[in-house]
Design an enzyme around this catalytic site. Structure first.
Site, PDB file in Angstrom:
ATOM      1  NE  ARG A 274       6.446   2.171  -4.777  1.00  0.00           N
ATOM      2  CZ  ARG A 274       6.618   1.386  -5.835  1.00  0.00           C
ATOM      3  NH1 ARG A 274       6.229   1.778  -7.027  1.00  0.00           N
ATOM      4  NH2 ARG A 274       7.183   0.202  -5.712  1.00  0.00           N
TER       5      ARG A 274
ATOM      6  CE1 TYR B 171       2.339  -8.395 -12.532  1.00  0.00           C
ATOM      7  CE2 TYR B 171       1.053  -8.512 -14.554  1.00  0.00           C
ATOM      8  CZ  TYR B 171       1.233  -8.022 -13.269  1.00  0.00           C
ATOM      9  OH  TYR B 171       0.290  -7.160 -12.730  1.00  0.00           O
TER      10      TYR B 171
ATOM     11  CB  ILE C 241      -4.355   0.464 -13.187  1.00  0.00           C
ATOM     12  CG1 ILE C 241      -5.399  -0.672 -13.300  1.00  0.00           C
ATOM     13  CG2 ILE C 241      -4.807   1.527 -12.181  1.00  0.00           C
ATOM     14  CD1 ILE C 241      -6.784  -0.273 -13.738  1.00  0.00           C
TER      15      ILE C 241
ATOM     16  CB  ALA D 251      -0.934  -0.004   1.208  1.00  0.00           C
TER      17      ALA D 251
ATOM     18  CE  LYS E  93      -0.168  -9.742 -10.329  1.00  0.00           C
ATOM     19  NZ  LYS E  93      -0.527  -9.350  -8.954  1.00  0.00           N
TER      20      LYS E  93
HETATM   21  P1  NDP Z   1       3.251  -0.351  -7.839  1.00  0.00           P
HETATM   22  O1  NDP Z   1       4.542  -0.783  -8.443  1.00  0.00           O
HETATM   23  O2  NDP Z   1       2.836   1.059  -7.978  1.00  0.00           O
HETATM   24  O3  NDP Z   1       3.244  -0.736  -6.262  1.00  0.00           O
HETATM   25  C1  NDP Z   1       3.613  -2.025  -5.862  1.00  0.00           C
HETATM   26  C2  NDP Z   1       3.474  -2.129  -4.353  1.00  0.00           C
HETATM   27  O4  NDP Z   1       3.878  -3.462  -3.946  1.00  0.00           O
HETATM   28  C3  NDP Z   1       4.396  -1.168  -3.612  1.00  0.00           C
HETATM   29  O5  NDP Z   1       3.750  -0.731  -2.439  1.00  0.00           O
HETATM   30  C4  NDP Z   1       5.587  -2.056  -3.245  1.00  0.00           C
HETATM   31  O6  NDP Z   1       6.304  -1.617  -2.117  1.00  0.00           O
HETATM   32  C5  NDP Z   1       4.870  -3.357  -2.941  1.00  0.00           C
HETATM   33  N1  NDP Z   1       5.781  -4.498  -2.976  1.00  0.00           N
HETATM   34  C6  NDP Z   1       6.544  -4.911  -4.009  1.00  0.00           C
HETATM   35  N2  NDP Z   1       7.270  -5.979  -3.660  1.00  0.00           N
HETATM   36  C7  NDP Z   1       6.971  -6.245  -2.367  1.00  0.00           C
HETATM   37  C8  NDP Z   1       7.395  -7.234  -1.445  1.00  0.00           C
HETATM   38  N3  NDP Z   1       8.297  -8.161  -1.770  1.00  0.00           N
HETATM   39  N4  NDP Z   1       6.872  -7.223  -0.196  1.00  0.00           N
HETATM   40  C9  NDP Z   1       5.986  -6.275   0.160  1.00  0.00           C
HETATM   41  N5  NDP Z   1       5.526  -5.317  -0.663  1.00  0.00           N
HETATM   42  C10 NDP Z   1       6.018  -5.301  -1.915  1.00  0.00           C
HETATM   43  O7  NDP Z   1       2.171  -1.346  -8.439  1.00  0.00           O
HETATM   44  P2  NDP Z   1       0.609  -1.147  -8.775  1.00  0.00           P
HETATM   45  O8  NDP Z   1      -0.013  -0.295  -7.741  1.00  0.00           O
HETATM   46  O9  NDP Z   1       0.474  -0.796 -10.195  1.00  0.00           O
HETATM   47  O10 NDP Z   1       0.100  -2.666  -8.628  1.00  0.00           O
HETATM   48  C11 NDP Z   1      -0.554  -3.154  -7.471  1.00  0.00           C
HETATM   49  C12 NDP Z   1      -1.043  -4.567  -7.780  1.00  0.00           C
HETATM   50  O11 NDP Z   1      -1.931  -4.519  -8.895  1.00  0.00           O
HETATM   51  C13 NDP Z   1       0.078  -5.532  -8.163  1.00  0.00           C
HETATM   52  O12 NDP Z   1      -0.197  -6.820  -7.655  1.00  0.00           O
HETATM   53  C14 NDP Z   1      -0.003  -5.543  -9.682  1.00  0.00           C
HETATM   54  O13 NDP Z   1       0.524  -6.718 -10.225  1.00  0.00           O
HETATM   55  C15 NDP Z   1      -1.502  -5.419  -9.884  1.00  0.00           C
HETATM   56  N6  NDP Z   1      -1.878  -4.931 -11.194  1.00  0.00           N
HETATM   57  C16 NDP Z   1      -1.482  -3.689 -11.635  1.00  0.00           C
HETATM   58  C17 NDP Z   1      -1.864  -3.250 -12.891  1.00  0.00           C
HETATM   59  C18 NDP Z   1      -1.483  -1.906 -13.422  1.00  0.00           C
HETATM   60  O14 NDP Z   1      -1.792  -1.645 -14.610  1.00  0.00           O
HETATM   61  N7  NDP Z   1      -0.852  -1.028 -12.679  1.00  0.00           N
HETATM   62  C19 NDP Z   1      -2.670  -4.108 -13.776  1.00  0.00           C
HETATM   63  C20 NDP Z   1      -3.021  -5.383 -13.217  1.00  0.00           C
HETATM   64  C21 NDP Z   1      -2.640  -5.754 -11.975  1.00  0.00           C
HETATM   65  P3  NDP Z   1       7.625  -0.671  -2.253  1.00  0.00           P
HETATM   66  O15 NDP Z   1       7.126   0.738  -2.244  1.00  0.00           O
HETATM   67  O16 NDP Z   1       8.434  -1.059  -1.049  1.00  0.00           O
HETATM   68  O17 NDP Z   1       8.307  -1.034  -3.535  1.00  0.00           O
END
Ligand code: NDP
Length: 247
Positions: free
Chosen positions: A14, A154, A187, A12, A158
């Protein structure tokens, strides 16, 4: 809609996860988030959540590490005494064509996206079974349904989340625990910002609504699935994708 509910949202700090945490808090839920590196943004998010008059805590946790996840879940349980909803949102991409993909890039994406979801779900299940209710919402992707060139790691992670969630939904349904899957399309977040313009244009052409989605549109579905409005829904994949993928 969620007054006095205690909800965990992973990833959460970002993007979509941040918007989910804020939307659920705005609707009355106390929120627990994880972080990997504590920084000003984490502190600001905790303060923004508290501005809705709810509680918020943040615990250091990498979801791919089961010992850190167990510690995260137990700290949240000790703080809130019950955990009503788990949103598995943390995710990463490490894109590349199959022929060039390094083992480490395949493994790390599976470790965070799929094993991370397994770790949190396994750790929280005894708590939800004991309290006789719970909702688990796993963020997958339309890529897990239709695949995408350059994202075999990926897409596998998923698609794995979908199979995992449907299996767990069957195991936990009689315990009054719902498990559902949200599959976003394209998104606007950090994850998609780095895509080359040419790729973005191609993706936009494939979306009937001809626009990207925003994190709020995903958060609104998570709000519904977190609430009692969705009590008779389990094991379902629901797309938020402007019509990009239709079954
Ligand atoms: P972002 O890259 O903006 O954010 C990813 C978040 O996951 C960050 O808070 C990050 O933390 C956290 N994270 C990554 N690795 C870990 C870890 N090992 N342990 C704990 N936290 C972790 O991604 P989105 O907001 O775009 O995506 C959110 C979800 O939605 C994901 O599962 C993504 O696959 C899915 N999704 C996104 C799409 C899109 O178009 N954006 C489309 C379809 C699905 P930190 O700040 O520390 O890096």
């Amino acid at each position: 809609m969620l007054k006095d509910k205690n909800i965990i949202v992973t990833g959460a700090t970002r993007g979509i996860g941040k918007e989910i945490a804020l939307t659920l808090a705005q609707n009355g839920a106390n929120i627990a988030i994880n972080y990997r590196n504590y920084n000003e943004e984490v502190e600001e998010l905790i303060n923004s959540i508290k501005e809705f008059g709810v509680e918020a805590i943040a615990v250091k946790c990498d979801v791919s590490k089961s010992d850190e996840v167990d510690n995260f879940i137990s700290e949240v349980k000790n703080h809130f005494s019950s955990i009503d909803v788990l949103v598995n949102n943390a995710g990463i991409t490490k894109d590349g064509l199959l022929l060039r993909m390094k083992d480490e890039d395949f493994n790390s994406v599976l470790d965070v996206n799929l094993k991370g979801t397994f770790n949190t779900t396994k750790s929280i299940s005894p708590i939800m079974i004991k309290q006789k209710h719970g909702k688990i919402i796993n963020i997958s992707s339309v890529v897990g349904i239709v695949g995408n060139a350059g994202q075999c790691n990926y897409a596998a992670s998923k698609a794995g989340v979908i199979g995992f969630s449907k299996s767990v939904a069957r195991e936990l349904a009689s315990r009054n625990i719902n498990v559902n899957i949200v599959a976003p399309g394209y998104i606007d977040t950090d994850m998609t910002k780095s895509l080359p313009d040419k790729v973005k244009d191609e993706i936009l052409k494939s979306i009937p609504m001809k626009k990207m989605g925003n994190p709020k549109e995903v958060a609104n579905l998570v709000l519904f699935l977190s609430s009692s409005l969705s009590d008779y829904i389990t094991g379902q994949v629901i797309n938020v994708d402007g019509g990009m993928v239709m079954a």
